[in-house]
Motif scaffolding. Structure first.
Motif, PDB file in Angstrom:
ATOM      1  N   PRO A  66      17.874   2.440   3.825  1.00 44.87           N
ATOM      2  CA  PRO A  66      17.252   1.620   2.771  1.00 44.87           C
ATOM      3  C   PRO A  66      17.695   2.090   1.389  1.00 44.87           C
ATOM      4  N   ALA A  67      17.669   1.171   0.448  1.00 47.60           N
ATOM      5  CA  ALA A  67      17.970   1.523  -0.934  1.00 47.60           C
ATOM      6  C   ALA A  67      16.857   2.404  -1.489  1.00 47.60           C
ATOM      7  N   SER A  68      17.131   3.083  -2.555  1.00 48.72           N
ATOM      8  CA  SER A  68      16.143   3.957  -3.183  1.00 48.72           C
ATOM      9  C   SER A  68      14.897   3.147  -3.551  1.00 48.72           C
ATOM     10  N   GLY A  69      13.754   3.617  -3.100  1.00 53.93           N
ATOM     11  CA  GLY A  69      12.500   2.935  -3.377  1.00 53.93           C
ATOM     12  C   GLY A  69      12.178   1.801  -2.430  1.00 53.93           C
ATOM     13  N   ARG A  76      -6.853  -2.680  13.153  1.00 50.29           N
ATOM     14  CA  ARG A  76      -7.583  -1.537  12.602  1.00 50.29           C
ATOM     15  C   ARG A  76      -6.662  -0.544  11.912  1.00 50.29           C
ATOM     16  N   ARG A  77      -5.401  -0.486  12.327  1.00 46.36           N
ATOM     17  CA  ARG A  77      -4.475   0.523  11.821  1.00 46.36           C
ATOM     18  C   ARG A  77      -3.641   0.050  10.632  1.00 46.36           C
ATOM     19  N   LEU A  78      -3.702  -1.218  10.315  1.00 42.80           N
ATOM     20  CA  LEU A  78      -2.890  -1.731   9.217  1.00 42.80           C
ATOM     21  C   LEU A  78      -3.385  -1.192   7.875  1.00 42.80           C
ATOM     22  N   PRO A  79      -2.477  -0.928   6.952  1.00 40.01           N
ATOM     23  CA  PRO A  79      -2.902  -0.500   5.616  1.00 40.01           C
ATOM     24  C   PRO A  79      -3.726  -1.560   4.896  1.00 40.01           C
ATOM     25  N   HIS A  84       0.837  -1.191   0.000  1.00 41.38           N
ATOM     26  CA  HIS A  84       0.000   0.000   0.000  1.00 41.38           C
ATOM     27  C   HIS A  84       0.874   1.245   0.000  1.00 41.38           C
ATOM     28  N   GLN A  85       0.413   2.280  -0.664  1.00 41.98           N
ATOM     29  CA  GLN A  85       1.159   3.535  -0.696  1.00 41.98           C
ATOM     30  C   GLN A  85       1.189   4.178   0.679  1.00 41.98           C
ATOM     31  N   ARG A  86       0.114   4.020   1.434  1.00 43.01           N
ATOM     32  CA  ARG A  86       0.045   4.622   2.771  1.00 43.01           C
ATOM     33  C   ARG A  86       1.044   3.953   3.701  1.00 43.01           C
ATOM     34  N   GLY A  87       1.797   4.760   4.421  1.00 35.94           N
ATOM     35  CA  GLY A  87       2.733   4.235   5.401  1.00 35.94           C
ATOM     36  C   GLY A  87       2.010   3.816   6.675  1.00 35.94           C
TER      37      GLY A  87
END
Length: 214
Positions: free
Chosen positions: A200-203, A75-78, A53-56
């Motif tokens: 982290p690596a890019s992306g 409830r809080r998981l994307p 998911h895009q949402r963090g």
């Protein structure tokens, strides 16, 4: 009792594939206790679903581990529909942490990260913390012989490098449960484990779990 060798004195970590390794954190000489474990297929799929998911994710809990905690996390998981294995795993870890440290209260954080949270080697000022990386690069740490503690703290031009031996940098495995002593542990004030978050690596995104007892 046999006398300890120099190697015994310098080894301040304990690794094993069973949960019995974690109580070794109570030994005076141990500042890192790691239960090595691979993530099973169900847990791997649950983690991938959250990162897909895009949402963090930025979830915090402080209180007793149990059903209420697991329901709040779900409830809080994307992607809650695919998160059962992850919720159950965190619930099991939290209950084990509460049992190990004889407490009814656990502070828990689960977050996604695309940058290094603490990129500089440092020590924690709290007594102990459990960390586990579900995805992305896991944390790095230094054996004591590779640390120049005069370099710790806020950076200044006159401070020496913290890392005395770059070739000695170690990395915890993805999925491993790592208990790290900080400087707040009584009797360990000058020996908190020196560690850092990797970049982290890019992306790429990390999914990081951290638990504090009490």
């Amino acid at each position: 009792m046999l006398p300890r060798t120099t190697a015994d004195i310098s080894t301040h970590w304990a690794f094993g594939q069973d949960i019995e390794v974690l109580p070794r954190i109570f030994e005076d000489d141990i500042t890192l206790a790691v239960m090595e474990r691979p993530l099973d297929s169900a847990l791997t799929l649950a983690v991938r679903a959250q990162l897909g998911h895009q949402r963090g994710l930025e979830w915090h809990w402080r209180g007793a581990p149990g059903q209420a905690m697991q329901e709040d996390l779900a409830r809080r998981l994307p992607a809650p529909e695919a998160g059962e294995a992850l919720v159950q795993d965190i619930g099991t870890i939290a209950e084990a942490m509460a049992y190990l440290f004889s407490t009814d209260t656990i502070g828990i954080r689960l977050r996604t990260l695309d940058v290094a949270m603490c990129p500089r080697f440092h020590v924690d000022n709290l007594p102990v913390r459990l960390v586990s990386t579900y995805a992305g690069p896991a944390g790095e740490w230094l054996p004591e012989h590779a640390v120049n503690r005069a370099g710790l703290g806020a950076p200044r031009p006159d401070k020496p490098d913290i890392v005395a031996d770059p070739g000695a940098i170690q990395q915890i495995g993805v999925g491993d449960l790592a208990l790290m002593k900080g400087c707040g542990w009584v009797g360990n004030e000058e020996r908190g484990l020196v560690h850092r978050s990797p970049q982290p690596a890019s992306g790429e995104r990390r999914l990081l779990l951290a638990l504090d007892p009490g």
